[in-house]
Write a protein that holds these residues in place. Structure first.
Motif, PDB file in Angstrom:
ATOM      1  N   ASN A  74      91.715  61.015  27.964  1.00 27.49           N
ATOM      2  CA  ASN A  74      91.981  62.537  28.207  1.00 27.49           C
ATOM      3  C   ASN A  74      91.189  63.099  29.496  1.00 27.49           C
ATOM      4  O   ASN A  74      90.214  62.379  29.785  1.00 27.49           O
ATOM      5  N   SER A  75      91.624  63.892  30.059  1.00 30.09           N
ATOM      6  CA  SER A  75      90.899  64.375  31.324  1.00 30.09           C
ATOM      7  C   SER A  75      89.694  65.076  30.914  1.00 30.09           C
ATOM      8  O   SER A  75      89.632  65.682  29.965  1.00 30.09           O
ATOM      9  N   PRO A  76      88.581  64.883  31.664  1.00 27.90           N
ATOM     10  CA  PRO A  76      87.404  65.314  31.352  1.00 27.90           C
ATOM     11  C   PRO A  76      87.358  66.763  31.618  1.00 27.90           C
ATOM     12  O   PRO A  76      88.128  67.445  32.294  1.00 27.90           O
ATOM     13  N   SER A  77      85.960  67.623  31.078  1.00 31.98           N
ATOM     14  CA  SER A  77      85.937  68.943  31.430  1.00 31.98           C
ATOM     15  C   SER A  77      84.756  69.306  31.943  1.00 31.98           C
ATOM     16  O   SER A  77      83.794  68.403  31.806  1.00 31.98           O
ATOM     17  N   ILE A  78      84.410  70.004  32.788  1.00 36.31           N
ATOM     18  CA  ILE A  78      83.482  70.372  33.596  1.00 36.31           C
ATOM     19  C   ILE A  78      82.724  71.708  33.241  1.00 36.31           C
ATOM     20  O   ILE A  78      83.585  72.781  33.206  1.00 36.31           O
ATOM     21  N   ILE A 114      86.529  60.222  35.785  1.00 34.72           N
ATOM     22  CA  ILE A 114      85.670  59.272  34.698  1.00 34.72           C
ATOM     23  C   ILE A 114      86.818  57.987  35.025  1.00 34.72           C
ATOM     24  O   ILE A 114      88.002  58.379  35.170  1.00 34.72           O
ATOM     25  N   THR A 115      86.212  56.939  35.045  1.00 34.50           N
ATOM     26  CA  THR A 115      86.833  55.648  35.402  1.00 34.50           C
ATOM     27  C   THR A 115      86.193  54.655  34.607  1.00 34.50           C
ATOM     28  O   THR A 115      85.182  54.289  34.428  1.00 34.50           O
ATOM     29  N   ILE A 137      88.504  61.798  24.267  1.00 32.65           N
ATOM     30  CA  ILE A 137      89.136  60.964  23.840  1.00 32.65           C
ATOM     31  C   ILE A 137      89.361  59.749  24.926  1.00 32.65           C
ATOM     32  O   ILE A 137      89.923  60.138  26.137  1.00 32.65           O
ATOM     33  N   ILE A 138      89.100  58.617  24.619  1.00 32.21           N
ATOM     34  CA  ILE A 138      89.081  57.448  25.642  1.00 32.21           C
ATOM     35  C   ILE A 138      89.299  56.199  24.905  1.00 32.21           C
ATOM     36  O   ILE A 138      88.717  55.859  23.899  1.00 32.21           O
ATOM     37  N   TYR A 139      90.199  55.053  25.366  1.00 34.82           N
ATOM     38  CA  TYR A 139      90.353  53.923  24.711  1.00 34.82           C
ATOM     39  C   TYR A 139      90.485  52.787  25.814  1.00 34.82           C
ATOM     40  O   TYR A 139      91.442  53.081  26.888  1.00 34.82           O
ATOM     41  N   PRO A 140      89.821  51.952  25.886  1.00 27.47           N
ATOM     42  CA  PRO A 140      88.696  51.549  24.916  1.00 27.47           C
ATOM     43  C   PRO A 140      87.549  52.556  25.037  1.00 27.47           C
ATOM     44  O   PRO A 140      87.071  52.902  26.184  1.00 27.47           O
ATOM     45  N   ASP A 141      86.732  52.686  23.989  1.00 30.70           N
ATOM     46  CA  ASP A 141      85.832  53.584  23.855  1.00 30.70           C
ATOM     47  C   ASP A 141      84.523  53.074  24.438  1.00 30.70           C
ATOM     48  O   ASP A 141      83.617  52.618  23.682  1.00 30.70           O
ATOM     49  N   THR A 149      91.691  56.055  35.559  1.00 29.98           N
ATOM     50  CA  THR A 149      90.924  57.325  36.231  1.00 29.98           C
ATOM     51  C   THR A 149      91.633  58.520  35.949  1.00 29.98           C
ATOM     52  O   THR A 149      92.711  58.577  35.919  1.00 29.98           O
ATOM     53  N   GLU A 150      90.747  59.362  35.547  1.00 30.45           N
ATOM     54  CA  GLU A 150      91.083  60.822  35.063  1.00 30.45           C
ATOM     55  C   GLU A 150      90.177  61.864  35.786  1.00 30.45           C
ATOM     56  O   GLU A 150      88.861  61.726  35.739  1.00 30.45           O
ATOM     57  N   VAL A 151      90.588  62.746  36.458  1.00 32.02           N
ATOM     58  CA  VAL A 151      89.969  63.984  36.968  1.00 32.02           C
ATOM     59  C   VAL A 151      90.112  64.993  36.143  1.00 32.02           C
ATOM     60  O   VAL A 151      90.969  65.410  35.682  1.00 32.02           O
ATOM     61  N   SER A 152      89.068  66.012  36.313  1.00 31.11           N
ATOM     62  CA  SER A 152      88.914  67.076  35.602  1.00 31.11           C
ATOM     63  C   SER A 152      89.988  68.150  35.906  1.00 31.11           C
ATOM     64  O   SER A 152      90.086  68.160  37.354  1.00 31.11           O
ATOM     65  N   LYS A 153      90.883  68.557  35.289  1.00 28.04           N
ATOM     66  CA  LYS A 153      91.949  69.518  35.560  1.00 28.04           C
ATOM     67  C   LYS A 153      91.422  70.805  36.187  1.00 28.04           C
ATOM     68  O   LYS A 153      91.913  71.509  37.139  1.00 28.04           O
TER      69      LYS A 153
END
Length: 462
Positions: A143-147, A218-219, A165-169, A228-232
């Protein structure tokens, strides 16, 4: 006749055949599932994956294929079928049937819920040879991170990048961005702290050079490449949040060109769904110089080949011809020139596309028409009923009045005439005279026989 598993080993089967979407296969094909080959596949969520149908089948061509069936799970069951040659497209799932693929299963895009087992069954035209293969699909996702921004003492600023939430953790690599640009972390200016599913960026003694929009990404590295996911959302550090001493953030060479932070303006104060709107990136360069403009939406670069956007005048104008709720978000523009290669990014401009609910308006109008029609039916439908009831009541009153009037007239018609009254009075007088001479008669009898017929009394009594 031989039945073969994924490795091509002949297996003898017995039992009745079943029909599945026009494909014939033996009832006992499910018994060989445990002996079929199993392959593990991995994919990143949102990507496209193709599961090969006949990777181990020898001398198998599209001309010899009778049917291809894909099942969800490890058993061949009519209730678990996903797609087949007779029904090759089912939403995100489809079959690619060519001479090279021979019924490969395509999933696009892949979601995390697609993790699990898939079984491919290929039946040849002689309906005696079945190829069967089992795949285990594992989807990587996050999931996208939050800041979050916090301000401490002495102009110290803290940014917290959190993910759940991230897999693999595993612990991801965190990248900090200022106005969409990667921050060069130096120990004299920044301090990094790390906890479980949280990373902190500590800015020491923030100045005016640190103002802008902060975000984090986060990557993690997978066997299918980086994910990779960027905070929305971004955290904006502006004037007034901290006391920012005016410092020389950039020392340009002689005869250099100044470049101020750009400003975004929107053509419409209110943007409705289906309408168009235009964003303009105003640049103040002294002296005027060619600049490169990049547009960002929710910290993601808008590519030039995106069909939803139109870019004009050296990329300074961004136009959305048909707005939808998907175009809502935070827009920024970043400008660069030969000297300011790092560029400068505008503040966020939040665009909220208002959903124009035409169906809701039609529903309201139809509801009002229905209510009006109902009331009209009640009013105009009850009026005849009321008139009918009034008519019936008046009719009964008239009948009762006529009945009483007829009885009265009948009584009047049966009343004796004055001549009859005179004859009766004479008879009474004679009876009275006879009774008076009778010495033995009582006074009561005398009074009773003395009574005369009174016409007036009889008239009133009648």
């Amino acid at each position: 006749m031989p039945w073969r598993n994924g490795k091509g080993t002949p297996i003898r089967l017995q039992g009745n055949r079943q029909i599945l979407n026009g494909s014939t296969f033996p009832a006992t094909v499910a018994d060989i599932v445990t002996e079929a080959t199993e392959t593990w596949l991995w994919v990143i969520e949102g990507k496209r994956i193709e599961l090969p149908a006949a990777q181990d089948a020898d001398n198998l061509s599209s001309a010899s294929i009778h049917s291809v069936n894909w099942f969800n799970g490890v058993k061949v069951d009519v209730h678990n079928i996903i797609v087949s040659l007779s029904s090759p497209n089912q939403g995100r799932f489809s079959i690619d049937f060519t001479d090279q693929t021979i019924g490969d299963l395509i999933i696009e895009p892949v979601y995390r819920r697609d993790t699990g087992y898939y079984t491919c069954q290929i039946v040849e035209k002689d309906v005696t040879t079945v190829w069967q293969h089992i795949f285990h699909l594992q989807v990587y996702y996050m999931n996208s991170p939050s800041i979050i921004l916090e301000v401490g003492k002495n102009n110290n600023v803290y940014f917290f990048c959190n993910w759940l939430i991230i897999y693999p953790d595993i612990q991801p690599n965190v990248t900090w961005l200022l106005d969409g640009r990667k921050i060069n972390i130096t120990p004299t200016k920044y301090i990094l702290k790390e906890k479980y599913r949280k990373k902190t960026l500590w800015i020491l003694n923030a100045t005016s050079c640190d103002l802008g929009n902060y975000s984090c990404s986060i990557t993690i590295d997978t066997n299918r490449g980086p994910m990779t996911e960027v905070s929305k959302e971004s955290a904006e550090l502006t004037r007034g949040i901290v006391f920012e001493p005016e410092v020389d953030c950039f020392t340009a060479p002689a005869n250099s060109m100044d470049l101020d932070k750009p400003v975004i303006t929107v053509s419409n104060s209110s943007v409705y769904e289906g309408n168009s709107f235009t964003l303009t990136c105003s640049i103040n360069a002294n002296p005027p110089t060619p600049t490169q403009v990049t547009w960002l939406k929710d910290n993601i670069i808008i590519t030039h080949n995106c069909s939803r956007y139109e870019i004009y005048e050296d990329f300074k104008i961004l136009r959305v011809p048909v707005a939808s709720v998907n175009e809502s978000g935070n827009y920024q523009c970043r400008v660069e020139n030969e000297v300011h290669v790092e560029g400068k990014t505008s503040f966020n401009l939040n665009i909220s596309v208002i959903k124009f609910c035409v169906p809701d308006l039609q529903y309201k109008i139809s509801t009002m028409v229905l209510i009006f029609t109902t009331f009209a039916a009640i009013i105009f439908g009850s009026l005849p009923t009321c008139l009918m009831c009034y008519y019936i009541r008046k009719k009964k009153e008239r009948e009762f009045h006529l009945q009483y009037q007829n009885a009265y007239y009948q009584a009047l018609s049966n009343r004796p005439t004055p001549a009859v009254y005179n004859e009766l009075n004479k008879v009474n007088d004679n009876a009275y005279s006879t009774t008076k001479n009778d010495a033995n008669a009582t006074s009561a009898a005398v009074d009773e026989t003395r009574t005369k017929v009174d016409p007036i009394y009889e008239n009133v009594k009648a």
